[in-house]
Enzyme design. Structure first.
Site, PDB file in Angstrom:
ATOM      1  N   ASP A 150      84.943  40.656  83.518  1.00  0.00           N
ATOM      2  CA  ASP A 150      83.690  40.463  82.795  1.00  0.00           C
ATOM      3  C   ASP A 150      83.276  39.001  82.849  1.00  0.00           C
ATOM      4  OD1 ASP A 150      81.591  40.753  80.648  1.00  0.00           O
ATOM      5  OD2 ASP A 150      82.518  42.738  80.571  1.00  0.00           O
ATOM      6  N   SER A 184      76.347  43.024  80.524  1.00  0.00           N
ATOM      7  CA  SER A 184      77.351  44.088  80.644  1.00  0.00           C
ATOM      8  C   SER A 184      76.742  45.481  80.671  1.00  0.00           C
ATOM      9  CB  SER A 184      78.306  44.040  79.450  1.00  0.00           C
ATOM     10  OG  SER A 184      79.091  42.895  79.502  1.00  0.00           O
ATOM     11  N   ARG A 209      73.721  32.910  72.046  1.00  0.00           N
ATOM     12  CA  ARG A 209      74.694  33.482  72.989  1.00  0.00           C
ATOM     13  C   ARG A 209      73.993  33.838  74.305  1.00  0.00           C
ATOM     14  NH1 ARG A 209      79.786  35.839  71.878  1.00  0.00           N
ATOM     15  NH2 ARG A 209      80.404  37.638  73.130  1.00  0.00           N
ATOM     16  N   ASP A 210      72.758  34.322  74.211  1.00  0.00           N
ATOM     17  CA  ASP A 210      71.965  34.598  75.416  1.00  0.00           C
ATOM     18  C   ASP A 210      70.999  33.456  75.680  1.00  0.00           C
ATOM     19  OD1 ASP A 210      73.202  37.079  75.525  1.00  0.00           O
ATOM     20  OD2 ASP A 210      71.702  37.976  74.204  1.00  0.00           O
ATOM     21  N   ARG A 268      68.989  47.143  73.571  1.00  0.00           N
ATOM     22  CA  ARG A 268      70.340  47.408  74.057  1.00  0.00           C
ATOM     23  C   ARG A 268      71.175  48.117  72.996  1.00  0.00           C
ATOM     24  NH1 ARG A 268      74.656  43.428  77.136  1.00  0.00           N
ATOM     25  NH2 ARG A 268      76.469  44.119  75.966  1.00  0.00           N
ATOM     26  N   ALA A 269      72.001  49.022  73.481  1.00  0.00           N
ATOM     27  CA  ALA A 269      72.688  49.961  72.597  1.00  0.00           C
ATOM     28  C   ALA A 269      73.901  49.402  71.865  1.00  0.00           C
ATOM     29  CB  ALA A 269      73.112  51.180  73.412  1.00  0.00           C
ATOM     30  N   ASP A 270      74.840  48.782  72.584  1.00  0.00           N
ATOM     31  CA  ASP A 270      76.191  48.629  72.020  1.00  0.00           C
ATOM     32  C   ASP A 270      76.238  47.979  70.650  1.00  0.00           C
ATOM     33  OD1 ASP A 270      75.466  46.227  73.235  1.00  0.00           O
ATOM     34  OD2 ASP A 270      77.439  45.806  74.077  1.00  0.00           O
ATOM     35  N   ARG A 271      75.443  46.946  70.474  1.00  0.00           N
ATOM     36  CA  ARG A 271      75.521  46.205  69.209  1.00  0.00           C
ATOM     37  C   ARG A 271      74.539  46.735  68.154  1.00  0.00           C
ATOM     38  NH1 ARG A 271      78.924  41.896  69.530  1.00  0.00           N
ATOM     39  NH2 ARG A 271      79.308  40.936  71.571  1.00  0.00           N
ATOM     40  N   LYS A 304      85.326  45.245  74.742  1.00  0.00           N
ATOM     41  CA  LYS A 304      84.778  45.664  76.033  1.00  0.00           C
ATOM     42  C   LYS A 304      85.109  47.126  76.343  1.00  0.00           C
ATOM     43  CE  LYS A 304      83.095  41.624  77.305  1.00  0.00           C
ATOM     44  NZ  LYS A 304      81.658  41.380  77.520  1.00  0.00           N
ATOM     45  N   ASP A 346      84.083  36.273  80.164  1.00  0.00           N
ATOM     46  CA  ASP A 346      82.852  36.461  79.415  1.00  0.00           C
ATOM     47  C   ASP A 346      82.987  36.075  77.948  1.00  0.00           C
ATOM     48  OD1 ASP A 346      80.074  37.584  79.300  1.00  0.00           O
ATOM     49  OD2 ASP A 346      81.067  38.755  77.743  1.00  0.00           O
ATOM     50  N   HIS A 350      81.255  32.714  76.378  1.00  0.00           N
ATOM     51  CA  HIS A 350      80.185  32.729  75.366  1.00  0.00           C
ATOM     52  C   HIS A 350      80.426  31.742  74.232  1.00  0.00           C
ATOM     53  CE1 HIS A 350      77.559  35.923  76.648  1.00  0.00           C
ATOM     54  NE2 HIS A 350      78.505  36.838  76.676  1.00  0.00           N
ATOM     55  N   ASP A 384      80.907  42.120  86.473  1.00  0.00           N
ATOM     56  CA  ASP A 384      79.645  42.753  86.052  1.00  0.00           C
ATOM     57  C   ASP A 384      78.465  41.790  86.027  1.00  0.00           C
ATOM     58  OD1 ASP A 384      80.722  41.395  83.849  1.00  0.00           O
ATOM     59  OD2 ASP A 384      80.020  42.874  82.399  1.00  0.00           O
ATOM     60  N   HIS A 385      78.728  40.493  85.957  1.00  0.00           N
ATOM     61  CA  HIS A 385      77.682  39.454  85.940  1.00  0.00           C
ATOM     62  C   HIS A 385      78.401  38.132  85.804  1.00  0.00           C
ATOM     63  CE1 HIS A 385      78.548  39.042  81.695  1.00  0.00           C
ATOM     64  NE2 HIS A 385      78.460  40.359  81.603  1.00  0.00           N
ATOM     65  N   HIS A 439      75.152  34.293  79.955  1.00  0.00           N
ATOM     66  CA  HIS A 439      75.413  34.785  81.311  1.00  0.00           C
ATOM     67  C   HIS A 439      74.564  33.973  82.294  1.00  0.00           C
ATOM     68  CE1 HIS A 439      76.212  38.961  79.320  1.00  0.00           C
ATOM     69  NE2 HIS A 439      77.144  38.074  79.024  1.00  0.00           N
TER      70      HIS A 439
HETATM   71  O1  2PG Z   1      78.068  39.875  73.863  1.00  0.00           O
HETATM   72  C1  2PG Z   1      77.036  40.474  74.223  1.00  0.00           C
HETATM   73  O2  2PG Z   1      76.442  41.298  73.535  1.00  0.00           O
HETATM   74  C2  2PG Z   1      76.444  40.160  75.577  1.00  0.00           C
HETATM   75  C3  2PG Z   1      75.642  38.901  75.488  1.00  0.00           C
HETATM   76  O3  2PG Z   1      74.567  39.079  74.616  1.00  0.00           O
HETATM   77  O4  2PG Z   1      77.470  40.022  76.537  1.00  0.00           O
HETATM   78  P1  2PG Z   1      77.901  41.262  77.465  1.00  0.00           P
HETATM   79  O5  2PG Z   1      76.650  41.731  78.150  1.00  0.00           O
HETATM   80  O6  2PG Z   1      78.883  40.646  78.437  1.00  0.00           O
HETATM   81  O7  2PG Z   1      78.502  42.288  76.613  1.00  0.00           O
HETATM   82 MN    MN Z   2      79.831  41.620  80.711  1.00  0.00          MN
HETATM   83 MN    MN Z   3      78.761  38.587  77.810  1.00  0.00          MN
END
Ligand code: 2PG
Ligand code: MN
Ligand code: MN
Length: 559
Positions: free
Chosen positions: A28, A81, A170-171, A286-289, A361, A430, A434, A471-472, A501
């Site tokens: 990552d 990611s 972070r971004d 974006r989904a994950d967070r 991750k 990654d 960050h 992945d990036h 990133h």
């Molecule tokens: O931490 C995250 O949410 C992103 C950066 O905003 O990183 P990554 O895409 O590697 O998960």
């Molecule tokens: Mn990533």
């Molecule tokens: Mn990241």
């Protein structure tokens, strides 16, 4: 959902055998950039990754991992990611959240959809709350989209609006939160002039408030709930710009970890708690967070923390964040329909898969890999292992993270002979990148390289194949640069640390004793990207990839 033409059966590859174990390693945040002192991958001791790069020339190459190659709006969009793992797993390039929201706002389609109609019902009597990441990073959200949504909501009758903002850093550069809050405040002042009661109501840093992921630390989401819904936070201010400036002035403060605050009126009352009859939109695409917060807003049965008060609200996500859980039920923009992923095909064709990472991750190599879908396709064919991440720390204090443990799990999975694909994500470059801590990121890169070595040694031992990629970019460039590539200095003459990133390409290497003689990277795909990896993997498992997948990176020549 079904396979193209109705069949999941993949044709046999004319030359490549089945049944080999393939270790697929995703580093990552591991891009390829010019070697200098701010390239932590270059500075770190990384003998394993170096040997792949300097080994057989037609078994190492770079692939694109940003911009249109991963479905983002422009070539100025860094990789991330979500889009990276989606492309790796799905083998095709789907227009991603950022782009889908842009189109829906531009065409006005967003206001005609079920999701918007649902929240609009309360505009006469209730408050519209917008919650999300305040920056122009384009990874989870974008300020210009929030501005358009605000304008559109007002045009469609919203009379009282409250924003709950999460500062980034972070971004985007640390410290830029002030500028984003000022911009938003100016917009809100203009709305107020027009008679709309619009204000920022609460805030906090993204890594400390609301935006946790994969259930690593529910206290993060609770802090958000307390500030946004209950109007309770340790810090109270009259306005958000003052709040951010004051909290940033604390020693070691940074945008990612600002403590939660609420905005109060002259009598000390919070200006925007969420109450019965209100509407809430989480505006991150974006989904994950956002999944955890979505659960807190949507689930009647919820035991992750005491919500104290659960207001009767109309809630919608910018997108639907989890296609399998159908979470949230209501959303403003249809998510990308990532179907027929390589993982699903492989289960139908007898390939058994093991996937592993640590919590932060874990969803990347499972949920994102499988097209934003929770769980296995077929539990008899797949095993997903999550190693608990340390929580409550910033990873520069533990830069080795769980790399070794992940490698050990991969080793054991390979030795068990129960799997043909053993897939891991190594988070170090990654997660530590960050933090902006260069020394720690160097340690992180070394640790990731050692983990790669352990896995490649195991592949060697069992006669398997390896595919190592990323992945990036992130750790390969830790400084903000001008157009000619020179580090940019701030007003005090210090370099500006890049926590985000990058736009860099990432390496991919193939090899191992099980790799059939004559397999090499093709020369006719110079612009190949992450989406070309799925077909490559399917070939290495002994099958032809589905016809609409991006082409495989490999060819088999007769020796
Ligand atoms: O931490 C995250 O949410 C992103 C950066 O905003 O990183 P990554 O895409 O590697 O998960
Ligand atoms: Mn990533
Ligand atoms: Mn990241």
């Amino acid at each position: 959902m079904g396979s193209a033409g109705g069949s999941w059966k993949l044709a046999d590859h004319p030359k490549l055998p089945k049944g080999k174990v393939i270790a697929l390693i995703v580093l990552d945040g591991w891009g390829e950039a010019k070697p200098d002192q701010y390239n932590c991958i270059h500075v770190a001791e990384t003998p394993t990754m170096d040997s792949l790069k300097n080994g057989v020339p037609d078994k190492w190459r770079l692939v694109r991992a940003h911009g249109t190659a991963v479905g983002l709006p422009t070539e100025d969009d860094m990789g991330n990611s979500e889009v990276g793992h989606n492309a790796l797993g799905a083998g095709r390039i789907f227009a991603q959240g950022a782009k889908l929201v842009d189109s829906a706002l531009e065409s006005g389609k967003i206001y005609k959809g079920e999701g918007f109609k649902y929240i609009k019902e309360v505009f006469e009597t209730g408050t519209l709350h917008l919650i999300g990441l305040l920056s122009d990073g384009g990874v989870h959200s974008r300020l210009d989209q929030v501005q358009l949504l605000l304008k559109g909501a007002v045009e469609h009758g919203a009379k009282r609006i409250r924003l709950h903002v999460l500062t980034d850093g972070r971004d985007v550069l640390d410290g830029s939160s002030v500028k984003f809050a000022e911009t938003l405040e100016e917009d809100l002042a203009k709305l107020r002039e027009k008679g709309v009661d619009a204000q920022i109501a609460s805030g906090g840093g993204r890594m400390y408030v609301t935006m946790d992921r994969y259930e690593n630390d529910w206290s993060v989401v609770k802090r958000g709930w307390d500030a946004q819904v209950l109007g309770e936070a340790p810090y109270k201010f009259k306005n958000a710009v003052e709040a951010i400036k004051t909290l940033r002035a604390e020693p070691k403060a940074n945008d990612q970890y600002l403590p939660p605050f609420v905005i109060v009126d002259d009598s000390g009352k919070p200006v925007g708690p969420i109450v019965d009859g209100d509407a809430v939109v989480t505006f991150n695409f974006r989904a994950d967070r956002m999944v955890m917060a979505a659960k807190a807003f949507e689930y009647a049965d919820f035991d992750k923390f005491d919500r104290v008060r659960v207001p009767k609200i109309r809630y919608a996500g910018m997108l639907q964040y989890d296609g399998e859980l159908k979470l949230p039920t209501r959303y403003l923009v249809d998510p990308p329909e990532i179907d027929r992923t390589s993982g699903e095909y492989l289960t139908y064709n007898g390939v058994r898969t093991f996937a592993c990472s640590e919590t932060v991750k874990f969803g990347h190599v499972t949920f994102f890999w499988n097209g934003n879908r929770s769980g296995c396709f077929n539990p008899e064919m797949e095993e997903y292992v999550e190693i608990p991440s340390d929580s409550g720390i910033s990873f520069n204090v533990q830069p080795k993270m769980k790399a070794l443990e992940i490698a050990e799990k991969a080793r054991d999975a390979i030795l068990s002979k129960k799997f043909e694909q053993v897939r891991v994500n190594l988070p170090n470059g990654d997660m530590v990148g960050h933090t902006g801590d260069i020394e720690a990121t160097i340690v992180a890169c070394k640790a990731a390289d050692e983990a790669v070595k352990m896995i490649l040694d195991t592949v060697e031992q069992v006669g398997g194949i390896y595919v190592v990629t990323a992945d990036h970019g992130n750790a390969e460039d830790m400084v903000k640069r001008n157009k000619t590539g020179q580090p940019l200095l701030d007003k005090s003459g210090n370099i500006q640390i890049l926590t985000s990133h990058t736009l860099e390409p990432v390496p991919i290497a193939i090899g191992g004793p099980g790799l059939a003689p004559g397999v090499r990277f093709r020369k006719d795909l110079p612009r190949g990207g992450l989406a070309n990896v799925a077909a490559t993997m399917i070939n290495l498992h002994g099958f032809e990839a589905p016809a609409d997948y991006e082409p495989s990176l490999i060819e088999v020549v007769d020796n």
